[in-house]
Every structure is written in C-alpha cells, then in structure tokens.
Motif scaffolding. Structure first.
Motif, mmCIF file in Angstrom:
data_model
loop_
_atom_site.group_PDB
_atom_site.id
_atom_site.type_symbol
_atom_site.label_atom_id
_atom_site.label_comp_id
_atom_site.label_asym_id
_atom_site.label_seq_id
_atom_site.Cartn_x
_atom_site.Cartn_y
_atom_site.Cartn_z
ATOM 1 N N LYS A 89 -36.625 37.362 -24.210
ATOM 2 C CA LYS A 89 -36.700 36.938 -23.309
ATOM 3 C C LYS A 89 -38.267 37.009 -23.166
ATOM 4 O O LYS A 89 -38.849 36.603 -22.578
ATOM 5 C CB LYS A 89 -35.697 36.384 -22.446
ATOM 6 C CG LYS A 89 -36.347 35.459 -21.256
ATOM 7 C CD LYS A 89 -35.212 34.858 -20.767
ATOM 8 C CE LYS A 89 -35.273 33.458 -19.763
ATOM 9 N NZ LYS A 89 -33.477 33.779 -18.648
ATOM 10 N N GLU A 90 -38.435 38.296 -22.235
ATOM 11 C CA GLU A 90 -39.625 38.775 -20.859
ATOM 12 C C GLU A 90 -41.123 38.358 -22.568
ATOM 13 O O GLU A 90 -41.869 38.099 -22.156
ATOM 14 C CB GLU A 90 -40.003 39.729 -21.432
ATOM 15 C CG GLU A 90 -39.059 40.037 -19.705
ATOM 16 C CD GLU A 90 -39.098 41.850 -19.340
ATOM 17 O OE1 GLU A 90 -39.212 42.105 -19.800
ATOM 18 O OE2 GLU A 90 -37.870 41.840 -18.768
ATOM 19 N N GLN A 143 -41.209 36.128 -25.200
ATOM 20 C CA GLN A 143 -41.184 34.952 -25.464
ATOM 21 C C GLN A 143 -42.048 34.665 -24.627
ATOM 22 O O GLN A 143 -42.331 33.508 -24.809
ATOM 23 C CB GLN A 143 -39.671 34.353 -25.415
ATOM 24 C CG GLN A 143 -39.821 32.824 -26.302
ATOM 25 C CD GLN A 143 -39.676 32.274 -27.303
ATOM 26 O OE1 GLN A 143 -39.818 33.230 -28.490
ATOM 27 N NE2 GLN A 143 -40.910 31.441 -27.797
ATOM 28 N N GLN A 144 -41.868 34.415 -23.392
ATOM 29 C CA GLN A 144 -42.563 34.113 -22.096
ATOM 30 C C GLN A 144 -43.923 34.733 -21.557
ATOM 31 O O GLN A 144 -44.704 33.963 -21.642
ATOM 32 C CB GLN A 144 -41.604 34.674 -20.782
ATOM 33 C CG GLN A 144 -40.232 33.740 -19.914
ATOM 34 C CD GLN A 144 -39.981 34.266 -18.866
ATOM 35 O OE1 GLN A 144 -40.288 35.743 -18.549
ATOM 36 N NE2 GLN A 144 -38.579 33.635 -18.786
ATOM 37 N N ASN A 198 -46.342 32.787 -24.533
ATOM 38 C CA ASN A 198 -46.062 31.373 -24.510
ATOM 39 C C ASN A 198 -46.899 31.462 -23.042
ATOM 40 O O ASN A 198 -47.814 30.085 -23.096
ATOM 41 C CB ASN A 198 -44.394 30.847 -24.420
ATOM 42 C CG ASN A 198 -43.546 30.102 -25.137
ATOM 43 O OD1 ASN A 198 -44.226 29.887 -26.304
ATOM 44 N ND2 ASN A 198 -42.655 30.366 -24.681
ATOM 45 N N SER A 199 -47.418 32.106 -22.372
ATOM 46 C CA SER A 199 -48.443 32.081 -21.316
ATOM 47 C C SER A 199 -49.947 32.737 -21.608
ATOM 48 O O SER A 199 -50.732 32.835 -21.519
ATOM 49 C CB SER A 199 -47.755 33.098 -19.950
ATOM 50 O OG SER A 199 -47.822 34.146 -20.344
#
Length: 106
Positions: free
Chosen positions: A43-44, A46-47, A50-51
C-alpha cells in the motif's frame, strides 16, 4: 453396543477441537506477522507511485538510481534520467523508492 459406538464418536469429536483451534491460531499468527506487513508495504509503494512528480529522485526495480523526467499516465510509464542525457523508460510499477527517504551510508 450402540452406547460404546456413541461414546467413541463423542471422544473422537472432542479431540479434534484442539487441533482445529491450533490451526486457526497458526493462521492468525501467520497473517499477523507475514501477510499484514506485506500488504501494508504494498500500500505504501502504491501511494508513492501515485504521488510521483517530475524531478523526484527514485530507485527502480533493477536498482537503477535516477530522476523522474516525464510521467506518461496513458501508458503508465515513467522516463527516468539515469545520467546526463541518458533517459530510460520504465513501467510505473517498477519504481519503488524515493532516494531522499533513504538513510545516508556512513
């Protein structure tokens, strides 16, 4: 004869409860120590992916260090400058780390 058969079945059923409980506890421990941290890490990542913005220093899956030059959202690719004038295109899914967040080597 029937009472002996019923008593044997009752004794056998009672002995399977601790085994089932042990299996459930084993899977709970495995989830807590292995699966949950991996999901959190994914999840980290993926974030982070995306950033991404242009100019961000990154590390790609092959261990190549570079700076993001262009992001193509249609193809989900990123152009990364790995040396002056040398740009490679990589899939967005293979950009893992921000070099600024890494601890410095002593």
């Amino acid at each position: 004869m029937n009472t002996l058969f019923l008593a044997a079945q009752a004794a056998q059923g009672a002995s399977s409860l601790p085994m089932i409980l042990m299996i459930v506890v084993f899977f709970a421990i495995m989830w807590f120590f292995m699966i949950r941290p991996q999901q959190k890490r994914q999840k980290e990542i993926q974030q982070f992916q995306n950033s991404l913005t242009e100019g961000t220093p990154v590390i790609v899956g092959g261990g190549i260090h570079g700076t993001v030059k262009r992001i193509n959202l249609e193809n989900q690719t990123i152009d990364i400058e790995i040396s002056r004038g040398v740009t490679v295109t990589v899939d967005k899914a293979f950009v893992y780390k921000d070099m600024n967040s890494m601890p410095l080597a002593k």
